[in-house]
Design an enzyme around this catalytic site. Structure first.
Site, PDB file in Angstrom:
ATOM      1  N   ASP A  29       0.844  -1.205   0.000  1.00  0.00           N
ATOM      2  CA  ASP A  29       0.000   0.000   0.000  1.00  0.00           C
ATOM      3  C   ASP A  29       0.875   1.249   0.000  1.00  0.00           C
ATOM      4  O   ASP A  29       0.363   2.377  -0.059  1.00  0.00           O
ATOM      5  CB  ASP A  29      -1.012  -0.007   1.157  1.00  0.00           C
ATOM      6  CG  ASP A  29      -0.361  -0.058   2.521  1.00  0.00           C
ATOM      7  OD1 ASP A  29       0.881  -0.142   2.592  1.00  0.00           O
ATOM      8  OD2 ASP A  29      -1.105  -0.007   3.525  1.00  0.00           O
ATOM      9  N   SER A  30       2.222   1.071   0.008  1.00  0.00           N
ATOM     10  CA  SER A  30       3.136   2.187  -0.264  1.00  0.00           C
ATOM     11  C   SER A  30       2.837   2.758  -1.649  1.00  0.00           C
ATOM     12  O   SER A  30       3.268   3.864  -1.981  1.00  0.00           O
ATOM     13  CB  SER A  30       4.596   1.720  -0.182  1.00  0.00           C
ATOM     14  OG  SER A  30       4.791   0.539  -0.919  1.00  0.00           O
ATOM     15  N   ASP A  73      -1.036  -6.145  -0.247  1.00  0.00           N
ATOM     16  CA  ASP A  73      -1.417  -5.527   1.029  1.00  0.00           C
ATOM     17  C   ASP A  73      -2.928  -5.333   1.114  1.00  0.00           C
ATOM     18  O   ASP A  73      -3.548  -4.798   0.182  1.00  0.00           O
ATOM     19  CB  ASP A  73      -0.778  -4.135   1.124  1.00  0.00           C
ATOM     20  CG  ASP A  73       0.446  -4.118   2.021  1.00  0.00           C
ATOM     21  OD1 ASP A  73       0.607  -5.045   2.843  1.00  0.00           O
ATOM     22  OD2 ASP A  73       1.242  -3.169   1.884  1.00  0.00           O
ATOM     23  N   GLU A  83       9.103  -4.039  10.592  1.00  0.00           N
ATOM     24  CA  GLU A  83       9.515  -2.732  10.051  1.00  0.00           C
ATOM     25  C   GLU A  83       9.928  -1.783  11.177  1.00  0.00           C
ATOM     26  O   GLU A  83       9.249  -1.679  12.215  1.00  0.00           O
ATOM     27  CB  GLU A  83       8.353  -2.111   9.255  1.00  0.00           C
ATOM     28  CG  GLU A  83       8.730  -0.737   8.685  1.00  0.00           C
ATOM     29  CD  GLU A  83       7.752  -0.201   7.645  1.00  0.00           C
ATOM     30  OE1 GLU A  83       6.794  -0.918   7.285  1.00  0.00           O
ATOM     31  OE2 GLU A  83       7.953   0.935   7.190  1.00  0.00           O
ATOM     32  N   LYS A 110      -1.138  -9.459   2.949  1.00  0.00           N
ATOM     33  CA  LYS A 110      -0.426  -8.976   4.140  1.00  0.00           C
ATOM     34  C   LYS A 110      -1.318  -7.986   4.869  1.00  0.00           C
ATOM     35  O   LYS A 110      -2.044  -7.212   4.225  1.00  0.00           O
ATOM     36  CB  LYS A 110       0.893  -8.306   3.733  1.00  0.00           C
ATOM     37  CG  LYS A 110       1.635  -7.648   4.896  1.00  0.00           C
ATOM     38  CD  LYS A 110       3.079  -7.305   4.556  1.00  0.00           C
ATOM     39  CE  LYS A 110       3.285  -5.975   3.854  1.00  0.00           C
ATOM     40  NZ  LYS A 110       2.796  -4.794   4.606  1.00  0.00           N
TER      41      LYS A 110
HETATM   42  O1  KIV Z   1       3.564  -1.121   1.557  1.00  0.00           O
HETATM   43  C1  KIV Z   1       4.749  -1.460   1.623  1.00  0.00           C
HETATM   44  O2  KIV Z   1       5.580  -1.166   0.753  1.00  0.00           O
HETATM   45  C2  KIV Z   1       5.163  -2.243   2.794  1.00  0.00           C
HETATM   46  C3  KIV Z   1       6.629  -2.459   2.971  1.00  0.00           C
HETATM   47  C4  KIV Z   1       7.224  -1.225   3.538  1.00  0.00           C
HETATM   48  C5  KIV Z   1       6.918  -3.642   3.782  1.00  0.00           C
HETATM   49  O3  KIV Z   1       4.358  -2.658   3.555  1.00  0.00           O
END
Ligand code: KIV
Length: 281
Positions: free
Chosen positions: A47-48, A86, A184, A115
């Site tokens: 979700d980044s 995510d 993290e 995730k």
């Molecule tokens: O959304 C993402 O990129 C993440 C990573 C930072 C593990 O959850």
């Protein structure tokens, strides 16, 4: 070699002699192709996305539809890597039914697992998703979806009691059925304690070298995201500078008339030119 499955990933403990897991984020087909060609074990459709692709200041703005759209784009590249998507904020907080349906949307879009962020509070939802035969990766420590509750993007587990709570949280996630855990933004020693405490692999980001694998965000490691540079990011390329230079040269060539050349253009045959009465030049 075939895609790594969740059960195969679950068995990848460095303490048992396994090679560290390599995970990288990707949000579209070209990114997935590059990650796959480079031999990543897992691609995280993180979700980044909200921050590095869509330009938001935090990850709270993306929806299940956004995540499904980008997961499908990654899956269409048919990467050799395991795809984990995510679950975005508020997609696993309301009810178990909604949570399982949202996880299923991501699997139907092409993910092999999902995730979600958080510790003991998330156990009932993790169990329900696992009951629906969808493998779950946990995510504890600095959980970006809790940015407001944490008071910012802050390293977690700095005090002994908080470190103990992280170890307990990891054990409960493993017990609830997670096949791996992202750790993290935690001190190196805490990441080592957590990694030693669970028999599923930990994948670190800003968590030091003692995890069972590492993950970085595609745009950070390639130098495409230049606004923020957390200390844990190692830049393996400067694509922002390379791309800016390439586009600047394109602009110069267009303005000077150097682009396109005759070789980069289509031409009528002599016969058709004659039929149109256009002299050859
Ligand atoms: O959304 C993402 O990129 C993440 C990573 C930072 C593990 O959850």
């Amino acid at each position: 070699m075939g895609k790594l499955t969740a059960p195969a990933i679950r068995a990848r403990k460095v303490s048992d002699g396994a090679e560290p897991l390599v995970m990288v984020t990707a949000y579209d087909a070209p990114g997935a192709r590059v990650a796959s060609q480079a031999g990543a074990d897992l691609i995280l459709v993180g979700d980044s996305l909200a921050m590095v692709v869509l330009g938001y200041d935090d990850t709270l703005q993306v929806t299940v539809d956004d995540m499904a759209h980008h997961t499908a784009a990654v899956a269409r590249a048919r990467p050799a890597a395991h795809i984990v998507a995510d679950l975005p904020w508020m997609s696993y907080h309301v009810s178990a039914e909604e949570t399982v349906r949202n996880a299923a949307v991501l699997v139907r879009a092409g993910a092999q697992s999902v995730k979600l962020e958080g510790g003991r509070k998330r156990l009932p939802m993790i169990e329900r998703i696992c009951d629906a035969e969808i493998p779950v990766m946990g995510h504890i420590g600095l959980t970006p979806q809790s940015v407001h509750a944490m008071g910012g993007f802050k390293v977690q587990g700095r005090q002994a009691e908080a470190a103990r709570r992280l170890v307990q949280a990891a054990k409960s996630l493993a017990h609830a059925g997670c096949y791996s855990i992202v750790l993290e933004g935690v001190p190196v020693q805490v990441a080592e304690m957590v990694t030693d405490a669970v028999d599923i692999p930990t994948i670190g980001i800003g968590a030091g070298p003692h995890c069972d694998g590492q993950v970085l965000v595609f745009h950070d490691l390639l130098g495409l995201e230049t606004r923020l540079a957390p200390k844990f990011v190692r830049r393996y390329a400067e694509l922002d500078a390379l791309a800016t230079d390439a586009l600047r040269r394109f602009a110069e060539d267009v303005r000077s008339g150097a682009f396109p050349s005759p070789q980069e253009s289509y031409h009528l045959s002599e016969t058709e030119l004659a039929a149109l009465g256009i002299p050859e030049f």
